[in-house]
Design an enzyme around this catalytic site. Structure first.
Site, PDB file in Angstrom:
ATOM      1  N   LEU A 247       0.933  -1.337   0.027  1.00 30.34           N
ATOM      2  CA  LEU A 247      -0.089  -0.076  -0.068  1.00 30.34           C
ATOM      3  C   LEU A 247       0.789   1.461   0.206  1.00 30.34           C
ATOM      4  CD1 LEU A 247      -2.546  -0.965   2.872  1.00 30.34           C
ATOM      5  CD2 LEU A 247      -2.909  -0.955   0.138  1.00 30.34           C
TER       6      LEU A 247
ATOM      7  N   ASN B 164       4.479   6.755  13.820  1.00 26.51           N
ATOM      8  CA  ASN B 164       3.608   7.546  12.984  1.00 26.51           C
ATOM      9  C   ASN B 164       2.134   7.933  13.830  1.00 26.51           C
ATOM     10  OD1 ASN B 164       4.710   5.229  10.717  1.00 26.51           O
ATOM     11  ND2 ASN B 164       5.279   7.522  10.863  1.00 26.51           N
TER      12      ASN B 164
ATOM     13  N   ARG C  31      -3.440   4.896   5.809  1.00 25.24           N
ATOM     14  CA  ARG C  31      -2.853   5.350   7.072  1.00 25.24           C
ATOM     15  C   ARG C  31      -3.643   6.558   7.535  1.00 25.24           C
ATOM     16  NH1 ARG C  31       2.645   4.229   9.172  1.00 25.24           N
ATOM     17  NH2 ARG C  31       1.448   4.177  10.856  1.00 25.24           N
TER      18      ARG C  31
ATOM     19  N   GLU D  58       3.455  12.873   9.587  1.00 23.79           N
ATOM     20  CA  GLU D  58       3.817  11.682  10.069  1.00 23.79           C
ATOM     21  C   GLU D  58       4.230  11.363  11.381  1.00 23.79           C
ATOM     22  OE1 GLU D  58       3.584   9.018   7.135  1.00 23.79           O
ATOM     23  OE2 GLU D  58       2.326  10.292   6.028  1.00 23.79           O
TER      24      GLU D  58
ATOM     25  N   HIS E 276      10.458   7.771   5.591  1.00 21.80           N
ATOM     26  CA  HIS E 276      10.289   8.698   6.963  1.00 21.80           C
ATOM     27  C   HIS E 276      12.053   8.698   7.381  1.00 21.80           C
ATOM     28  CE1 HIS E 276       6.272   6.870   7.875  1.00 21.80           C
ATOM     29  NE2 HIS E 276       6.058   8.113   7.514  1.00 21.80           N
TER      30      HIS E 276
ATOM     31  N   ASN F 299       6.960  -5.162   6.004  1.00 19.63           N
ATOM     32  CA  ASN F 299       6.115  -3.818   5.487  1.00 19.63           C
ATOM     33  C   ASN F 299       6.953  -2.596   5.719  1.00 19.63           C
ATOM     34  OD1 ASN F 299       3.823  -4.175   3.997  1.00 19.63           O
ATOM     35  ND2 ASN F 299       2.480  -4.687   6.003  1.00 19.63           N
TER      36      ASN F 299
ATOM     37  N   CYS G 266      10.144   2.163  14.254  1.00 16.85           N
ATOM     38  CA  CYS G 266       8.929   2.671  13.736  1.00 16.85           C
ATOM     39  C   CYS G 266       7.718   1.996  14.660  1.00 16.85           C
ATOM     40  CB  CYS G 266       8.409   1.777  12.161  1.00 16.85           C
ATOM     41  SG  CYS G 266       9.681   2.210  11.096  1.00 16.85           S
TER      42      CYS G 266
END
Ligand code: SUG
Length: 441
Positions: free
Chosen positions: A22, A111, A139, A175, A243, A359, A365
């Site tokens: 995605l 995030n 998201r 983000e 990011h 992913n 993260c």
């Protein structure tokens, strides 16, 4: 004296974790599109990482997963009928849209939002702004529930200030903490905030907008003398650093990063050194570790953790890295060299978070850092602060409810939705959340 502690709030990985490709610009997400995932293993890997941090004597919390499939979004996009009919219709007419509404991506709580601890803010409260995550549809649908989760856990106006996600979607694409770092002499001292934003590259779009970072800094009442806005390098963005936390991490006095992270590193370092004279910049040169190796190994998506006083010397730090960094010879050599050299990074832990890594989500993260005083921590909802027993209870919940294999076809099966909602119902009972999620309304 009111002591401050960093609390890592990890995302508890949800039952619908899958690989749907995605995220444009996130190379792992694109590469693993359509592969079978293992949500059970994913969640257990995440919990094992939380245990590892607690074993270092650190404070650990978690944010619960969100309800997926997100029927509210599907309804807003014109699918109607019973829940089952909605899944069947979306699965037939637009399986990719259905996959967006099934993503377990709220696991990457770096995030979830941006946080400013109370020593840094004009009003002495801890400030939270949930990220709008406007760059990717799957998201963007996290933001409302994230706002609710943060208010639920940090539910005391005496200590916590909550801002809504930024308006304006892509114009103020935000983000969260993935593009934000805080330098300080110790967690309870006033910190210097680094906000990294991007400009679209030749290959990939930038997700974090400068004006979004400025708005967050303003709302959080940060002192402009203690904030630095830095442009990310397009080379890093185009290499797959969607990011900034893929190419650098800040903790305490240390800024640990790749030399190609920033558009103008010398100017950025000069401003950082002026505002945070105590800073120690530990940089990986490109001739030792290429950007490509960084992105594959997630070397800089590590957790840089200040060890508690009884676990090491004053200010000593541990680096918690993904296994992929241990398996990459150039990266491993750089890590060994960093530990050997004279700097606060003295200990290294490699953890297996492969399900998340596939992913594009590494150890950093998976966590949102929240620095809290003892008083503030006591005001937060204790159900979301972990100890060994609560971790065991969550592991049992995962083992009870999660599948060990999910393929794209499973998303079209309404039985998978029912299983996911049953898991979430059980979780809300375990955590005493009441009827919290959209599907429970
Ligand atoms: O936003 N991946 C996430 C990974 C986020 C990593 N977070 C930080 N770097 N802080 C993203 O790209 C992939 C979902 C999928 O393809 O199925 C995804 O959303």
């Amino acid at each position: 004296m009111n002591k401050y502690f960093e609390h890592n709030f990890d995302g508890l990985i949800g039952p619908t974790h899958n690989y749907a490709g995605l995220s444009f610009g996130n190379i792992a997400s694109a590469t693993n599109k359509g592969a079978a995932s293992n949500p059970r293993e994913a969640a257990l890997q995440g919990l094992a990482k939380m245990r590892a941090a607690m074993e270092l004597g650190l404070k650990q919390g978690f944010l619960p997963p969100q309800d997926r499939p997100h029927l509210k979004s599907l309804r807003a996009l014109g699918f109607d009928g019973t829940d089952k009919q909605i899944i069947e219709k979306a699965g037939k007419t637009d399986p990719q849209l259905l996959a967006n509404c099934y993503a377990a991506s709220c696991m990457w709580t770096a995030n979830a939002g941006t946080v400013a601890p109370s020593p840094d803010t004009g009003d002495g409260k801890a400030h939270f702004t949930p990220a709008n995550l406007a760059a990717n549809f799957h998201r963007s649908i996290e933001a409302d529930t994230t706002a609710r989760v943060l208010r639920h856990i940090f539910n005391d106006d005496n200590y916590f200030a909550h801002h809504p996600p930024l308006p304006g979607a892509m114009h103020f694409g935000d983000e969260g903490a993935a593009n934000h770092g805080r330098l300080c002499e110790s967690h309870g001292d006033e910190g210097v905030h680094l906000f990294v934003y991007g400009q679209d590259g030749d290959r990939f779009p930038a997700r974090q907008k400068r004006r979004a970072s400025e708005a967050v800094a303003r709302s959080h009442r940060l002192d402009p003398a203690k904030t630095v806005f830095i442009e990310q390098s397009k080379t890093a963005l185009d290499a797959g650093a969607f990011h900034n936390d893929v190419v650098g991490v800040a903790n305490g006095t240390v800024l640990f990063l790749h030399e190609q992270s920033f558009a103008d590193p010398q100017a950025a370092y000069a401003e950082i050194r002026e505002k945070a004279p105590f800073v120690e910049i530990v940089e990986a040169p490109a001739d030792k570790v290429s950007l490509d190796d960084c992105i594959k190994s997630y070397l800089f998506n590590s957790q840089l953790l200040t060890l508690p006083a009884d676990q090491g010397a004053e200010g000593e730090m541990a680096l918690l890295l993904p296994k992929e960094s241990e398996e990459n010879a150039a990266v491993k050599a750089f890590v060994d060299d960093t530990v050997f050299k004279n700097n606060p990074i003295n200990r290294v832990i490699y953890k297996d978070v492969r399900e998340s890594m596939r992913n594009g989500g590494g150890p950093a993260c998976l966590r949102l850092r929240v620095v809290l005083s003892e008083e503030e921590a006591a005001a937060a909802d204790a159900n979301f602060i972990l100890d060994a027993d609560k971790t065991t209870a969550l592991e049992a919940w995962v083992k009870n409810h999660y599948r060990d294999r999910v393929t794209p076809d499973d998303l079209r099966d309404p039985a998978f939705m029912d299983e996911s909602f049953a898991a979430m119902d059980a979780l809300t009972r375990l955590l005493q959340m009441g009827a919290f999620y959209d599907f429970q309304q």
